[in-house]
Design an enzyme around this catalytic site. Sequence first.
Site, PDB file in Angstrom:
ATOM      1  N   CYS A 243     -39.171 -36.705 -33.064  1.00  0.00           N
ATOM      2  CA  CYS A 243     -39.548 -35.831 -34.178  1.00  0.00           C
ATOM      3  C   CYS A 243     -40.136 -34.543 -33.606  1.00  0.00           C
ATOM      4  O   CYS A 243     -40.998 -33.920 -34.223  1.00  0.00           O
ATOM      5  CB  CYS A 243     -40.581 -36.512 -35.080  1.00  0.00           C
ATOM      6  N   ARG A 245     -38.373 -31.722 -30.893  1.00  0.00           N
ATOM      7  CA  ARG A 245     -37.379 -30.654 -30.883  1.00  0.00           C
ATOM      8  C   ARG A 245     -36.036 -31.196 -30.410  1.00  0.00           C
ATOM      9  O   ARG A 245     -35.983 -32.061 -29.523  1.00  0.00           O
ATOM     10  CB  ARG A 245     -37.803 -29.530 -29.921  1.00  0.00           C
ATOM     11  N   GLU A 274     -29.093 -27.694 -34.807  1.00  0.00           N
ATOM     12  CA  GLU A 274     -29.605 -27.747 -36.187  1.00  0.00           C
ATOM     13  C   GLU A 274     -29.146 -26.528 -36.954  1.00  0.00           C
ATOM     14  O   GLU A 274     -29.016 -25.458 -36.367  1.00  0.00           O
ATOM     15  CB  GLU A 274     -31.140 -27.805 -36.154  1.00  0.00           C
ATOM     16  N   HIS A 292     -34.951 -32.633 -40.023  1.00  0.00           N
ATOM     17  CA  HIS A 292     -36.130 -31.852 -39.607  1.00  0.00           C
ATOM     18  C   HIS A 292     -37.141 -31.742 -40.766  1.00  0.00           C
ATOM     19  O   HIS A 292     -37.486 -30.643 -41.195  1.00  0.00           O
ATOM     20  CB  HIS A 292     -35.702 -30.457 -39.111  1.00  0.00           C
TER      21      HIS A 292
END
Length: 319
Positions: A243, A245, A274, A292
């Site tokens: 959780c 990067r 992302e 995210h």
Amino acid sequence: MKVLANDGLDQSGIDALTEKGFEVITAKVPQEFLVDYINEHKIRTLLVRSATQVRKDIIDGCPSLDIIGRGGVGMDNIDVDYAREKGIHVINTPSASSESVAELVFAHLFSGARFLQDSNRKMPLVGDTEFAGLKKAYAAGIELRGKTIGIVGMGRIGQEVARIALGLGMRVVAADNNVGKASIKVKFYNNQFINVDIETEPLQEVLKHSDFITLHVPAQKDGYMIGKNEFEIMKDGVAVVNCSRGGVIDEAALIQALDSGKVRFAGLDVFINEPTPSKEILGHSKISLTPHTGASTLEAQDRIGLSLAEQISSILQIQ
Ligand SMILES: O=C(O)[C@H](O)COP(=O)(O)O
């Protein structure tokens, strides 16, 4: 005094800023039009989350900017040093979302331990007669209690993870190059506080001895922190949660480790490229996936909004 909150801002922040006389604009200006927009509207404060990139082009192109604010922790989407060299204040909200991110870590851990991500995907698709087969497939769940969790990165979020893990009856080991010993205060329901000292160990030791590994480190500049070699030294049947990067874990090596059974399951809130995960990540039955959303709770965003408003008012000396 105009504030552009380009990735949105909680109502708490909008209200607090408006009360101090700021005009808060929450338009989502596309990256390529940002310089023109900021200049045209004489924006003095630019607020972002992780989506908007604040690189040299924005900093050089927008001389009106006094403050760049990151509603969140990681500032890898901002050229922080460059902005500061140019006399711009760069702020973030380092402690506002720790609890929320830590809770998401456990959402992924519980999900993977009991196959929630796979049963959520498959149950709507099977017919009556196939449910028994699914029950069998999901019969080998595991408990967290009594297991060892390895926390890589003992900053605020890592310490919050440790607190929850201790409450669940887990053994905590940790690695952190900057923190020698983390002293954690744990509060229980009967209002008893217990101080727990956690000595950090070398990363390799933590990887070797953990049943669950969770990563709380910044974006990596020099390649993956967890790749093929690191997976190899982990316990068979380990679970890994990221959780922090995307790019901290080598995703190809992760998929291989999941397919071979070396890794029991993974929980990913962040990933390479992302906001779009690779097909392999997206469809994998052993990956619990979120887009995210570690800091995306009502409580964290409320705190982030208030913290940004306080910092902006204080920098601009508005009572
Ligand atoms: O660094 C952070 O605070 C988190 O990654 C949250 O990012 P977000 O604000 O884009 O949700």
